[in-house]
Design a protein around this motif. Structure first.
Motif, PDB file in Angstrom:
ATOM      1  N   SER A  49      42.982 -61.820 -23.397  1.00 48.68           N
ATOM      2  CA  SER A  49      41.845 -61.385 -22.584  1.00 48.68           C
ATOM      3  C   SER A  49      40.772 -60.709 -23.420  1.00 48.68           C
ATOM      4  N   LEU A  50      39.539 -60.787 -22.907  1.00 46.76           N
ATOM      5  CA  LEU A  50      38.391 -60.202 -23.583  1.00 46.76           C
ATOM      6  C   LEU A  50      37.279 -59.990 -22.555  1.00 46.76           C
ATOM      7  N   ASP A  51      36.549 -58.890 -22.680  1.00 43.35           N
ATOM      8  CA  ASP A  51      35.385 -58.634 -21.827  1.00 43.35           C
ATOM      9  C   ASP A  51      34.155 -59.208 -22.519  1.00 43.35           C
ATOM     10  N   LEU A  52      33.387 -60.026 -21.785  1.00 42.46           N
ATOM     11  CA  LEU A  52      32.217 -60.686 -22.352  1.00 42.46           C
ATOM     12  C   LEU A  52      31.011 -60.558 -21.431  1.00 42.46           C
ATOM     13  N   ALA A  53      29.830 -60.556 -22.021  1.00 46.12           N
ATOM     14  CA  ALA A  53      28.582 -60.580 -21.253  1.00 46.12           C
ATOM     15  C   ALA A  53      28.200 -62.040 -21.022  1.00 46.12           C
ATOM     16  N   ILE A  54      27.919 -62.349 -19.761  1.00 47.07           N
ATOM     17  CA  ILE A  54      27.560 -63.704 -19.358  1.00 47.07           C
ATOM     18  C   ILE A  54      26.095 -63.711 -18.930  1.00 47.07           C
ATOM     19  N   VAL A  55      25.390 -64.785 -19.264  1.00 45.95           N
ATOM     20  CA  VAL A  55      23.978 -64.900 -18.915  1.00 45.95           C
ATOM     21  C   VAL A  55      23.848 -65.704 -17.622  1.00 45.95           C
ATOM     22  N   PRO A  56      23.369 -65.084 -16.543  1.00 43.58           N
ATOM     23  CA  PRO A  56      23.129 -65.849 -15.318  1.00 43.58           C
ATOM     24  C   PRO A  56      22.004 -66.869 -15.526  1.00 43.58           C
ATOM     25  N   HIS A  57      21.906 -67.822 -14.613  1.00 42.42           N
ATOM     26  CA  HIS A  57      20.947 -68.916 -14.726  1.00 42.42           C
ATOM     27  C   HIS A  57      19.513 -68.416 -14.914  1.00 42.42           C
ATOM     28  N   HIS A  64      28.986 -59.050 -16.551  1.00 46.15           N
ATOM     29  CA  HIS A  64      30.121 -58.847 -17.453  1.00 46.15           C
ATOM     30  C   HIS A  64      31.380 -59.378 -16.786  1.00 46.15           C
ATOM     31  N   PHE A  65      32.151 -60.129 -17.550  1.00 45.24           N
ATOM     32  CA  PHE A  65      33.375 -60.719 -17.033  1.00 45.24           C
ATOM     33  C   PHE A  65      34.529 -60.434 -17.981  1.00 45.24           C
ATOM     34  N   GLU A  66      35.700 -60.259 -17.394  1.00 46.01           N
ATOM     35  CA  GLU A  66      36.933 -60.222 -18.172  1.00 46.01           C
ATOM     36  C   GLU A  66      37.447 -61.653 -18.175  1.00 46.01           C
ATOM     37  N   ILE A  67      37.476 -62.258 -19.341  1.00 42.45           N
ATOM     38  CA  ILE A  67      37.926 -63.639 -19.497  1.00 42.45           C
ATOM     39  C   ILE A  67      39.365 -63.606 -19.981  1.00 42.45           C
ATOM     40  N   SER A  68      40.245 -64.293 -19.267  1.00 43.10           N
ATOM     41  CA  SER A  68      41.649 -64.398 -19.660  1.00 43.10           C
ATOM     42  C   SER A  68      41.975 -65.866 -19.877  1.00 43.10           C
ATOM     43  N   LEU A  69      42.559 -66.170 -21.011  1.00 44.94           N
ATOM     44  CA  LEU A  69      42.912 -67.546 -21.359  1.00 44.94           C
ATOM     45  C   LEU A  69      44.369 -67.617 -21.760  1.00 44.94           C
ATOM     46  N   TRP A  70      44.994 -68.736 -21.465  1.00 45.79           N
ATOM     47  CA  TRP A  70      46.343 -68.969 -21.938  1.00 45.79           C
ATOM     48  C   TRP A  70      46.545 -70.462 -22.151  1.00 45.79           C
ATOM     49  N   LYS A  71      47.385 -70.774 -23.122  1.00 44.33           N
ATOM     50  CA  LYS A  71      47.644 -72.149 -23.520  1.00 44.33           C
ATOM     51  C   LYS A  71      48.502 -72.852 -22.479  1.00 44.33           C
ATOM     52  N   ALA A  93      38.236 -65.810 -14.875  1.00 43.20           N
ATOM     53  CA  ALA A  93      37.147 -64.877 -15.168  1.00 43.20           C
ATOM     54  C   ALA A  93      37.048 -63.912 -13.987  1.00 43.20           C
ATOM     55  N   ARG A  94      37.006 -62.625 -14.297  1.00 42.20           N
ATOM     56  CA  ARG A  94      36.889 -61.604 -13.255  1.00 42.20           C
ATOM     57  C   ARG A  94      35.612 -60.823 -13.509  1.00 42.20           C
ATOM     58  N   ASP A  95      34.762 -60.728 -12.488  1.00 37.98           N
ATOM     59  CA  ASP A  95      33.482 -60.020 -12.602  1.00 37.98           C
ATOM     60  C   ASP A  95      33.755 -58.522 -12.687  1.00 37.98           C
ATOM     61  N   ILE A  96      33.387 -57.924 -13.818  1.00 39.55           N
ATOM     62  CA  ILE A  96      33.587 -56.487 -14.020  1.00 39.55           C
ATOM     63  C   ILE A  96      32.251 -55.776 -14.231  1.00 39.55           C
ATOM     64  N   THR A  97      31.167 -56.401 -13.760  1.00 41.09           N
ATOM     65  CA  THR A  97      29.831 -55.852 -13.964  1.00 41.09           C
ATOM     66  C   THR A  97      29.702 -54.439 -13.414  1.00 41.09           C
ATOM     67  N   GLU A  98      30.183 -54.209 -12.196  1.00 44.08           N
ATOM     68  CA  GLU A  98      30.075 -52.873 -11.601  1.00 44.08           C
ATOM     69  C   GLU A  98      30.831 -51.835 -12.412  1.00 44.08           C
TER      70      GLU A  98
END
Length: 186
Positions: A49-57, A64-71, A93-98
């Motif tokens: 997992s990692l917290d990342l800034a996402i650019v809206p359209h 800001h989203f917490e992105i979790s990935l697994w193989k 992806a979980r929205d953690i902007t607030e």
């Protein structure tokens, strides 16, 4: 993808289908996303997992989203990975902007005077200790400048208790609000 993601980011579902996630991530955070994907691909199905800034359209406000990935761990996963092929990973992806915004407010309040918006004693001590450490490493001497305003502590303490933030607002033309704005611009 689901309608919630499309709504939050102001993209249509058609605009996102087939796009790589890197087109949504702030450019400065793409190396971190690449590292997250690599970790997910080399793990044995463990969630990365990692917290990342996402650019809206419309790019009005960063999300800001917490992105979790697994193989994907099944017998055919290894066959799906290779040059020109898609990654064999799942993700959420979980929205953690607030939460990120609330943390920023709390951090600002911890290190700034609520009335004037100027750095407080805690931030001063932190920055002073960093300056002293840098000066020791570089063999230089730091300088500190104090500005003393007559009776400012009494006024600041009185209004801070009442939490009158508009006292130091840009629209307020008092002497103390003008003084508080000037050092911030230097």
């Amino acid at each position: 993808l689901n309608s919630k993601v499309c709504g939050v980011l102001a993209y249509s579902l058609d605009a996102l289908i087939g796009k790589h996630i890197t087109v949504l991530v702030e450019a400065s955070e793409r190396p971190a996303l690449d590292y997250l994907v690599e970790r997910a691909m080399t793990s044995d199905g463990e969630v990365q997992s990692l917290d990342l800034a996402i650019v809206p359209h419309h790019q009005h406000e960063q999300r800001h989203f917490e992105i979790s990935l697994w193989k994907v761990v099944d017998g055919s996963a290894e066959d799906q990975v290779g040059p020109g092929l898609r990654y064999a990973i799942y993700g959420t992806a979980r929205d953690i902007t607030e939460r990120v915004q609330a943390e920023a407010v709390i951090n600002f309040q911890a290190y700034h005077d609520l009335l004037t918006g100027l750095p407080n004693r805690a931030l001063f001590k932190d920055r002073l200790s960093v300056a002293v450490a840098n000066a020791k490493r570089s063999g230089t001497k730091p300088a500190v400048m104090f500005i003393d305003l007559d009776r400012f502590k009494i006024i600041n303490d009185s209004y801070s208790v009442l939490n009158l933030r508009n006292f130091a607002s840009p629209n307020n033309n008092t002497r103390y609000s003008r003084i508080s704005q000037h050092p911030a611009q230097c």
